[in-house]
Design a protein around this motif. Structure first.
Motif, PDB file in Angstrom:
ATOM      1  N   ALA A 177       0.843  -1.202   0.000  1.00  0.00           N
ATOM      2  CA  ALA A 177       0.000   0.000   0.000  1.00  0.00           C
ATOM      3  C   ALA A 177       0.876   1.249   0.000  1.00  0.00           C
ATOM      4  CB  ALA A 177      -0.937  -0.008   1.200  1.00  0.00           C
ATOM      5  N   ALA A 178       1.940   1.226   0.780  1.00  0.00           N
ATOM      6  CA  ALA A 178       2.850   2.376   0.826  1.00  0.00           C
ATOM      7  C   ALA A 178       3.535   2.560  -0.524  1.00  0.00           C
ATOM      8  CB  ALA A 178       3.883   2.186   1.929  1.00  0.00           C
ATOM      9  N   ALA A 179       3.945   1.449  -1.149  1.00  0.00           N
ATOM     10  CA  ALA A 179       4.598   1.535  -2.457  1.00  0.00           C
ATOM     11  C   ALA A 179       3.624   2.053  -3.505  1.00  0.00           C
ATOM     12  CB  ALA A 179       5.145   0.173  -2.860  1.00  0.00           C
ATOM     13  N   LYS A 180       2.375   1.590  -3.432  1.00  0.00           N
ATOM     14  CA  LYS A 180       1.354   2.047  -4.373  1.00  0.00           C
ATOM     15  C   LYS A 180       1.115   3.547  -4.194  1.00  0.00           C
ATOM     16  CE  LYS A 180      -3.263   0.862  -6.015  1.00  0.00           C
ATOM     17  NZ  LYS A 180      -4.426   0.017  -5.814  1.00  0.00           N
ATOM     18  N   SER A 181       1.078   3.980  -2.939  1.00  0.00           N
ATOM     19  CA  SER A 181       0.913   5.400  -2.628  1.00  0.00           C
ATOM     20  C   SER A 181       2.077   6.208  -3.179  1.00  0.00           C
ATOM     21  CB  SER A 181       0.871   5.573  -1.126  1.00  0.00           C
ATOM     22  OG  SER A 181      -0.281   6.140  -0.698  1.00  0.00           O
TER      23      SER A 181
END
Length: 181
Positions: free
Chosen positions: A101-105
């Motif tokens: 999720a952090a990488a996608k963000s």
């Protein structure tokens, strides 16, 4: 008549020979004159299983207790190891989801258009003004007005933009008066 109590046993030596299965809680209750009721509860962390219950005379329990508890202790030790591995895999999966999720963000933030630097912004402004002046020269005042950016987009050029808008509006009004008469 006082009974003679034997002081030496090998109870704890036999306990140590069993597989380690978390913490054990032993409860011994008397059941009549000769009977005993022994409850063994295995606990692993916050997990507790149903207790094993043994009932018999002291002689029966002396001869059969450790034989009867060996297999359940081994199975329980394996279960607690597998449970710990399962809990760790769940934690790893949860962390993996957070990282994704952090990488996608981060990717989404990187995909957003970057803020123009001053040179790019000035170049874009100059191109817009040049096009607006060209349209002004062709008497396409409405098109030139539509092309002009907002004051918020170029706050340092607000005065210049307002002046140009005023001139183009006046010329567009005059042109529309000429076309209707």
């Amino acid at each position: 008549m006082k009974k003679k109590i034997r002081m030496e046993t090998n109870f704890f030596t036999q306990v140590c020979a069993l597989p380690r299965a978390g913490a054990w809680k032993l409860t011994i209750n008397f059941d009549g004159e000769q009977g005993l009721l022994v409850s063994v509860l295995f606990e692993g962390g916050t997990t507790a299983l149903a207790p094993l219950v043994f009932k018999g005379t002291a002689a029966e329990l002396d001869s059969g207790f450790f034989g009867a508890i060996a297999a359940p202790a081994e199975n329980t030790a394996k279960l607690f190891v597998e449970l710990q591995a399962h809990l760790e895999s769940l934690e790893n999966a949860k962390n993996d989801l957070k990282n994704r999720a952090a990488a996608k963000s981060a990717n989404a933030a990187a995909a957003k258009p970057k803020v123009e630097d001053k040179a790019e912004k000035k170049k874009r402004y100059d191109e817009i003004i040049a096009k607006a002046k060209e349209l002004n020269g062709q008497c396409k005042y409405a098109d030139a007005l539509a092309l002009l950016p907002s004051n918020e987009e170029f706050p340092d050029k607000a005065t210049e933009l307002d002046g140009l808008r005023k001139v183009l509006n006046e010329r567009n009004r005059q042109l529309s008066l000429l076309q209707t008469t």
